[in-house]
Scaffold this motif. Structure first.
Motif, PDB file in Angstrom:
ATOM      1  N   ARG A 107     -66.839   2.437  24.738  1.00  0.00           N
ATOM      2  CA  ARG A 107     -66.009   2.402  25.574  1.00  0.00           C
ATOM      3  C   ARG A 107     -65.888   3.807  26.536  1.00  0.00           C
ATOM      4  O   ARG A 107     -65.594   4.895  25.706  1.00  0.00           O
ATOM      5  N   SER A 147     -60.519   5.655  29.912  1.00  0.00           N
ATOM      6  CA  SER A 147     -60.028   4.919  30.929  1.00  0.00           C
ATOM      7  C   SER A 147     -59.055   5.740  31.925  1.00  0.00           C
ATOM      8  O   SER A 147     -59.278   6.849  31.704  1.00  0.00           O
ATOM      9  N   GLY A 187     -62.609  -3.003  28.767  1.00  0.00           N
ATOM     10  CA  GLY A 187     -62.455  -1.808  29.680  1.00  0.00           C
ATOM     11  C   GLY A 187     -63.756  -1.648  30.192  1.00  0.00           C
ATOM     12  O   GLY A 187     -64.577  -2.530  30.126  1.00  0.00           O
ATOM     13  N   GLU A 202     -59.629  -4.119  33.642  1.00  0.00           N
ATOM     14  CA  GLU A 202     -59.145  -2.783  33.910  1.00  0.00           C
ATOM     15  C   GLU A 202     -57.708  -3.088  34.598  1.00  0.00           C
ATOM     16  O   GLU A 202     -57.059  -2.046  34.566  1.00  0.00           O
ATOM     17  N   ARG A 246     -53.766  -2.403  27.887  1.00  0.00           N
ATOM     18  CA  ARG A 246     -53.562  -0.883  28.336  1.00  0.00           C
ATOM     19  C   ARG A 246     -53.371   0.087  27.118  1.00  0.00           C
ATOM     20  O   ARG A 246     -53.896   1.108  26.909  1.00  0.00           O
ATOM     21  N   GLN A 289     -56.641   0.564  25.066  1.00  0.00           N
ATOM     22  CA  GLN A 289     -57.341   1.350  25.819  1.00  0.00           C
ATOM     23  C   GLN A 289     -56.936   2.921  25.571  1.00  0.00           C
ATOM     24  O   GLN A 289     -57.843   3.992  25.281  1.00  0.00           O
TER      25      GLN A 289
END
Length: 309
Positions: A29, A32, A67, A104, A238, A241
């Motif tokens: 990942r 973000s 993500g 996202e 969220r 992430q």
């Protein structure tokens, strides 16, 4: 003007170097948008542009529920839009937007972001969809239609309403952004697929002696319960992430503070929950508990109608 003269270009270049050096491998990942804003001190829009540039190069891709991750070498060797060839249509735009929102969140979804993922211009999208509001409406309809509610041989209003609530919850789990898209309970839009869900629930309640208003209130109370819990799904994504921690890891990290609360005076009942073995608080249990208690209340209402009160 050099390639790295803008903030978004410099951020994209920094992440690109991490990928090239092997610090970020395929499937890892990437930072973000919120992590980028903290690390580089830029606005969310700048962070989004940086990730969009990398996606257009085919270096990263959106993964629902995870993500943005580093793309595999095969997909990185070609532009992002090459992975999904075909003429630009409204259906293709909507499907792409759903995947991006799954990965996202709805807040990060823009017409420009969708256009970048499709390898086209933003203006080209406007020839098919007039704007984000209409796009979100179409996305919601797409999601409501993806798995029919069906009628799995259930008898009685309660099993049918339980089935409907569970179906709705599973939809939100697959698409957490839907909680925000469907938030306006008192300002519903004409949406055939969503309205079929309402029709199914009302039909399950018909013949129980309830007034049309009572039936609609039962439907919206159940819907509101699922909607409210589902609103935390996207927040949890969220948080996962941003922190890199699962809910279990987060709770483990809070143990020292929980011990302080347990040891402090003034919290005898709350402290007993921290000390209890096997106590687990999760969205699934809250969902199931709430549905059962709402339906308990509906059962009382129906029994009163049957008794003539």
């Amino acid at each position: 003007m050099s390639r790295e003269s803008t903030p978004s270009a410099r951020i994209a270049a920094a992440i690109r170097r991490r990928i090239s050096s092997g610090d970020l491998s395929p499937g890892d990942r990437v930072p973000s948008t919120r992590e980028i804003t903290r690390e580089w001190g830029v606005a969310m829009a700048t962070a989004s542009r940086a990730l969009a540039a990398l996606a257009q190069e085919g270096l990263v891709r959106a993964v629902p529920g995870v993500g943005t991750v580093v793309a595999s070498p095969a997909s990185a060797a070609r532009p992002a839009h090459a992975a999904a060839p075909g003429a630009l249509t409204r259906e293709r735009i909507v499907r792409t937007a759903v995947v991006l929102a799954d990965a996202e969140g709805l807040a990060m979804l823009t017409m420009r972001r969708v256009a970048t993922e499709l390898g086209t211009s933003t203006m080209a999208l406007y020839r098919h969809v007039p704007g984000k509001a209409e796009l979100v409406h179409l996305m919601s309809e797409e999601v409501f239609a993806e798995r029919p509610l069906g009628s799995p041989g259930l008898n009685g209003w309660r099993p049918r309403l339980t089935h409907a609530a569970r179906w709705l919850w599973r939809m939100y789990v697959r698409h957490p952004w839907m909680a925000q898209a469907m938030a306006a309970l008192t300002r519903p839009q004409a949406a055939p697929h969503a309205m079929r869900y309402t029709e199914w629930v009302l039909h399950a309640l018909s013949g129980q002696g309830l007034t049309p208003t009572e039936m609609m209130h039962v439907h919206l109370t159940l819907f509101g319960h699922v909607q409210g819990l589902a609103g935390t799904l996207e927040l949890e994504n969220r948080a996962r992430q941003d922190t890199g921690m699962s809910p279990e890891e987060w709770m483990a990290a809070q143990e020292p503070r929980a011990e302080e609360v347990r040891a402090a005076e003034g919290y005898p009942v709350l402290g007993s929950y921290f000390a209890a073995d096997g106590f687990e608080l999760n969205l699934e249990s809250l969902f199931a508990f709430g549905v059962e208690r709402i339906l308990d209340g509906v059962a009382v209402l129906i029994s009163r109608r049957e008794g003539g009160n």
